[in-house]
Design a protein around this motif. Structure first.
Motif, PDB file in Angstrom:
ATOM      1  N   ILE A  26       0.857  -1.183   0.000  1.00 17.63           N
ATOM      2  CA  ILE A  26       0.000   0.000   0.000  1.00 17.63           C
ATOM      3  C   ILE A  26       0.894   1.234   0.000  1.00 17.63           C
ATOM      4  CG2 ILE A  26      -1.846   1.258   1.168  1.00 17.63           C
ATOM      5  CD1 ILE A  26      -2.505  -1.377   2.643  1.00 17.63           C
ATOM      6  N   THR A  41      -6.822   4.322   8.731  1.00 18.17           N
ATOM      7  CA  THR A  41      -6.827   2.913   9.100  1.00 18.17           C
ATOM      8  C   THR A  41      -6.601   2.041   7.873  1.00 18.17           C
ATOM      9  OG1 THR A  41      -9.224   2.692   8.800  1.00 18.17           O
ATOM     10  CG2 THR A  41      -8.436   3.314  10.998  1.00 18.17           C
ATOM     11  N   VAL A  42      -6.063   0.854   8.125  1.00 20.16           N
ATOM     12  CA  VAL A  42      -5.916  -0.194   7.114  1.00 20.16           C
ATOM     13  C   VAL A  42      -6.524  -1.459   7.700  1.00 20.16           C
ATOM     14  CG1 VAL A  42      -4.303  -1.624   5.800  1.00 20.16           C
ATOM     15  CG2 VAL A  42      -3.817   0.814   6.144  1.00 20.16           C
ATOM     16  N   THR A 135      -8.948  -2.560   2.948  1.00 20.58           N
ATOM     17  CA  THR A 135      -9.532  -1.222   2.898  1.00 20.58           C
ATOM     18  C   THR A 135      -8.595  -0.217   3.550  1.00 20.58           C
ATOM     19  OG1 THR A 135     -10.712  -1.333   5.024  1.00 20.58           O
ATOM     20  CG2 THR A 135     -11.825  -2.240   3.087  1.00 20.58           C
ATOM     21  N   VAL A 136      -8.629   1.005   3.030  1.00 22.06           N
ATOM     22  CA  VAL A 136      -7.883   2.121   3.613  1.00 22.06           C
ATOM     23  C   VAL A 136      -8.853   3.281   3.757  1.00 22.06           C
ATOM     24  CG1 VAL A 136      -5.910   3.677   3.405  1.00 22.06           C
ATOM     25  CG2 VAL A 136      -5.768   1.358   2.469  1.00 22.06           C
ATOM     26  N   ASP A 137      -8.932   3.835   4.960  1.00 23.44           N
ATOM     27  CA  ASP A 137      -9.896   4.893   5.239  1.00 23.44           C
ATOM     28  C   ASP A 137      -9.223   5.965   6.088  1.00 23.44           C
ATOM     29  OD1 ASP A 137     -12.170   6.361   5.432  1.00 23.44           O
ATOM     30  OD2 ASP A 137     -13.301   4.923   6.640  1.00 23.44           O
ATOM     31  N   VAL A 142      -4.449   7.219  -1.510  1.00 19.64           N
ATOM     32  CA  VAL A 142      -3.784   5.975  -1.895  1.00 19.64           C
ATOM     33  C   VAL A 142      -3.393   6.047  -3.366  1.00 19.64           C
ATOM     34  CG1 VAL A 142      -4.069   3.488  -2.189  1.00 19.64           C
ATOM     35  CG2 VAL A 142      -4.986   4.614  -0.157  1.00 19.64           C
ATOM     36  N   MET A 145      -2.168  -0.068  -4.621  1.00 23.65           N
ATOM     37  CA  MET A 145      -2.452  -1.215  -3.762  1.00 23.65           C
ATOM     38  C   MET A 145      -2.316  -2.465  -4.622  1.00 23.65           C
ATOM     39  SD  MET A 145      -5.817   0.175  -1.667  1.00 23.65           S
ATOM     40  CE  MET A 145      -5.950  -1.241  -0.591  1.00 23.65           C
TER      41      MET A 145
END
Length: 288
Positions: A26, A41-42, A135-137, A142, A145
């Motif tokens: 990532i 977060t991941v 998921t990345v939030d 990003v 990935m």
């Protein structure tokens, strides 16, 4: 691939089962807006495309709180948090970040900006094969990935597609070291070394041996430490151009090894050996 219509949070669907030896990569940039909370977060998720306390499971949750310099590692199942660990945050506001999550036997090896930051044991109740989404939030953008790698046994040897490394082709190697030196050899069609790269970590040198002679270059990071080490994941990129083999280490140009013969047929295979744990290997074939 990215799931369409999910600009935010970023959702990555694993096309195949996530297995031991593979790495999730990532890359992105952290928001530098001081008015935001500056967290992200991941999540590695099974059973849902989002983190949901009512369904699905999270074998690995990473939370980065830059305001409080805290990274949290955790699991989630049946709406309850499992084991948790905390470390500092290695990233800076407004700067690119590099996260690599590698699955090994009974744990995740988690690298931040190329350095091994934590080894987090995953629950036997949440095996790797349940992971379907990443998921990345949060306050990040990003840029990449992907998933790559498998279990490689050393010495590792492979022949190049089509029988030769053609002009424009590249060799990509990710790995970490287990001792003081390792070797990457490009072989000719007789199986003899045409080029041998030999990093020695205690002396911070990269020795280059080939049919054109021998040379040694000093290798070290900006802080003066060795470029290679058991706590770092290195990235070697060998590119075959008409002028020679261009050597890049951790995305930095190091040297060019001139060809002795024909660049399009000189190299038939590769050997990676000695004190090295190979995480990923790929030959990128130039589109002709």
């Amino acid at each position: 691939m990215f799931i369409k219509n999910y600009d935010f949070p970023y959702v990555f669907h694993l096309a195949k089962e996530f297995t031991i030896g593979q790495t999730i990569y990532i890359n992105g940039i952290i928001d530098n807006n001081s008015e935001k909370e500056q967290t992200f977060t991941v999540n590695l998720i099974g059973g849902s495309t989002i983190m949901d306390f009512k369904r699905g499971a999270v074998p690995l949750h990473l939370s980065f709180d830059l305001n409080n310099n805290k990274t949290t590692y955790a699991t989630l199942q049946y709406g309850k948090w499992g084991q948790k660990q905390e470390t500092s945050v290695p990233f800076k506001l407004g700067k690119p970040f590099d996260i690599r999550i590698r699955a090994v036997y009974n744990k995740f090896e988690i690298y931040f900006n190329g350095k091994l930051f934590n080894k987090f044991k995953y629950s036997l109740l949440l095996p790797l094969e349940i992971i379907e989404y990443v998921t990345v939030d949060g306050d990040v953008k990003v840029t990449e990935m992907r998933v790559g790698g498998r279990v490689f046994h050393t010495p590792f040897q492979a022949n190049f597609p089509g029988g030769s490394l053609n002009v424009g082709d590249s060799i990509i190697i990710y790995g970490s070291t287990t001792g003081n030196t390792f070797q990457v050899k490009l072989l000719d069609h007789k199986g003899k070394p045409a080029l041998s790269l030999n990093p020695t970590f205690d002396k911070k040198l990269l020795a280059q041996h080939g049919r054109n002679g021998t040379a040694a270059l000093r290798l070290e990071d900006e802080d003066g430490s060795t470029t290679f080490g058991s706590d770092k994941e290195f990235f070697v990129d060998l590119r075959n151009f008409k002028e020679g083999i261009f050597v890049f280490i951790n995305r930095q140009y190091i040297m060019t090894y001139p060809h002795k013969g024909d660049a399009s047929i000189d190299y038939a295979g590769i050997v990676i050996e000695k004190d090295v744990d190979v995480h990923a290997f790929e030959v990128c074939v130039h589109q002709r």
